[in-house]
Enzyme design. Structure first.
Site, PDB file in Angstrom:
ATOM      1  N   GLU A  17     -24.107  16.523 -25.712  1.00  0.00           N
ATOM      2  CA  GLU A  17     -23.569  15.218 -25.125  1.00  0.00           C
ATOM      3  C   GLU A  17     -23.582  14.379 -26.065  1.00  0.00           C
ATOM      4  O   GLU A  17     -24.347  14.373 -27.474  1.00  0.00           O
ATOM      5  CB  GLU A  17     -25.359  14.457 -24.204  1.00  0.00           C
ATOM      6  N   ARG A 107     -25.779   6.796 -11.649  1.00  0.00           N
ATOM      7  CA  ARG A 107     -25.369   4.984 -11.231  1.00  0.00           C
ATOM      8  C   ARG A 107     -24.923   4.163 -11.864  1.00  0.00           C
ATOM      9  O   ARG A 107     -23.476   3.562 -11.667  1.00  0.00           O
ATOM     10  CB  ARG A 107     -26.634   4.541 -10.296  1.00  0.00           C
ATOM     11  N   GLY A 108     -25.547   4.511 -13.241  1.00  0.00           N
ATOM     12  CA  GLY A 108     -25.242   3.521 -14.036  1.00  0.00           C
ATOM     13  C   GLY A 108     -25.987   2.781 -14.530  1.00  0.00           C
ATOM     14  O   GLY A 108     -26.476   2.063 -13.771  1.00  0.00           O
ATOM     15  N   ASP A 109     -25.560   1.256 -15.921  1.00  0.00           N
ATOM     16  CA  ASP A 109     -26.165   0.329 -16.233  1.00  0.00           C
ATOM     17  C   ASP A 109     -24.490  -0.753 -16.031  1.00  0.00           C
ATOM     18  O   ASP A 109     -23.822  -0.862 -16.091  1.00  0.00           O
ATOM     19  CB  ASP A 109     -26.524   0.483 -16.827  1.00  0.00           C
ATOM     20  N   HIS A 151     -38.331   7.659 -13.146  1.00  0.00           N
ATOM     21  CA  HIS A 151     -37.361   6.383 -13.731  1.00  0.00           C
ATOM     22  C   HIS A 151     -38.404   5.039 -13.742  1.00  0.00           C
ATOM     23  O   HIS A 151     -39.110   4.576 -12.702  1.00  0.00           O
ATOM     24  CB  HIS A 151     -36.549   6.012 -12.194  1.00  0.00           C
ATOM     25  N   GLN A 214     -36.591   5.075 -33.178  1.00  0.00           N
ATOM     26  CA  GLN A 214     -36.703   5.541 -31.991  1.00  0.00           C
ATOM     27  C   GLN A 214     -37.777   5.369 -30.912  1.00  0.00           C
ATOM     28  O   GLN A 214     -37.429   5.443 -29.669  1.00  0.00           O
ATOM     29  CB  GLN A 214     -35.538   6.786 -32.239  1.00  0.00           C
TER      30      GLN A 214
END
Length: 287
Positions: A17, A107-109, A151, A214
């Protein structure tokens, strides 16, 4: 054999990614990473999509370049939040016209997190609705995300499995997990999902630690559980965090392969060193 054919034949896939940089100087780093991972013969390279589609044009441009110039199979992320159905159709038409085969439906933010999610009859609230829309109108191979450690907005892991089953029923062909560090949590999730009728391949999301900062970010943003033994190693030798991250992720991947994982998806953060080191060794086993 391409990505979806490998999944169908129970062969472990390797994918990566990337994200489109927001600043001009980030592109040089990205192209260097692309040069390095292209030598690994990836099965798929996905390109993220900023909050509310904030990197939409860059995402489309980058997946097109991967396909046309570098001959790498790309997958475009697509989020439905803050987009009307007409806007989604325009984006999907462009991806179709560029001969992009894979879309990761999310869905996304929201672009403005403080305002939350706006309810609108012309917009989709859930990924399952976006997947249904894509598969109703187009011939993309659609993937989705899933969450082996729950989630952060879910009540329980059973809810996440229910949503994964719904995404499958709407046409998702595979799922990629949020990053995780404890394989037992992945195996438990996979077992429960199969019992609930999930039969699509579940690909493991892997991120080698690169920076001590992180750790808290992963816990806060995605609820990721980081094992005590990994934290202890880093605390004892913080200057060696990259090497520790490589070693841990490599052994994590070995165990996943041994236990029949469908694929490994590496979140690169546009940096190649760690994932190249890991995958070079894994390819001796997989290929």
């Amino acid at each position: 054999m391409n990505f979806i054919e490998k999944l169908s034949n129970n062969l472990t896939t390797i994918s990566f990614e990337l994200f489109p940089p927001k600043k001009p100087e980030g592109w040089a780093t990205l192209y260097g990473t692309l040069s390095d991972i292209s030598k690994l013969s990836p099965d798929l390279v996905s390109v993220t999509y900023g909050a509310g589609g904030s990197t939409r044009e860059k995402t489309i441009d980058l997946v097109t370049r991967l396909k046309d110039e570098l001959e790498i199979e790309p997958m475009a992320h697509l989020t439905c939040v803050d987009h009307s159905r007409d806007e989604l159709e325009v984006i999907l038409n462009r991806l179709r016209d560029a001969n992009i085969n894979y879309v990761l439906a999310l869905r996304g933010d929201p672009q403005n997190p403080s305002q939350g999610f706006e309810k609108n009859v012309d917009r989709f609230e859930h990924t399952s609705e976006l997947i249904r829309f894509i598969n109703w109108r187009y011939n993309f191979i659609t993937g989705c995300a899933t969450y082996p450690e729950k989630h952060i907005e879910s009540r329980c892991i059973e809810d996440d499995i229910k949503y994964l089953r719904l995404k499958q029923d709407m046409g998702a062909r595979f799922a990629i997990t949020q990053l995780f560090f404890i394989n037992e949590n992945f195996y438990r999730f996979r077992e429960l999902a199969v019992k609930e009728g999930v039969c699509i391949p579940i690909i493991a999301g892997i991120m080698p630690l690169l920076d001590i900062n992180q750790i808290q970010k992963f816990r806060t943003l995605c609820g990721c559980i980081i094992p005590d033994n990994l934290i202890e190693k880093i605390q004892k030798s913080p200057q060696n965090i990259v090497e520790i991250g490589i070693d841990y992720a490599y052994n994590q991947c070995l165990d996943l392969i041994k236990n029949g994982v469908s694929g490994l998806h590496f979140f690169t953060l546009n940096r190649a060193t760690s994932v190249v080191s890991i995958v070079n060794e894994l390819n001796k086993i997989i290929k």
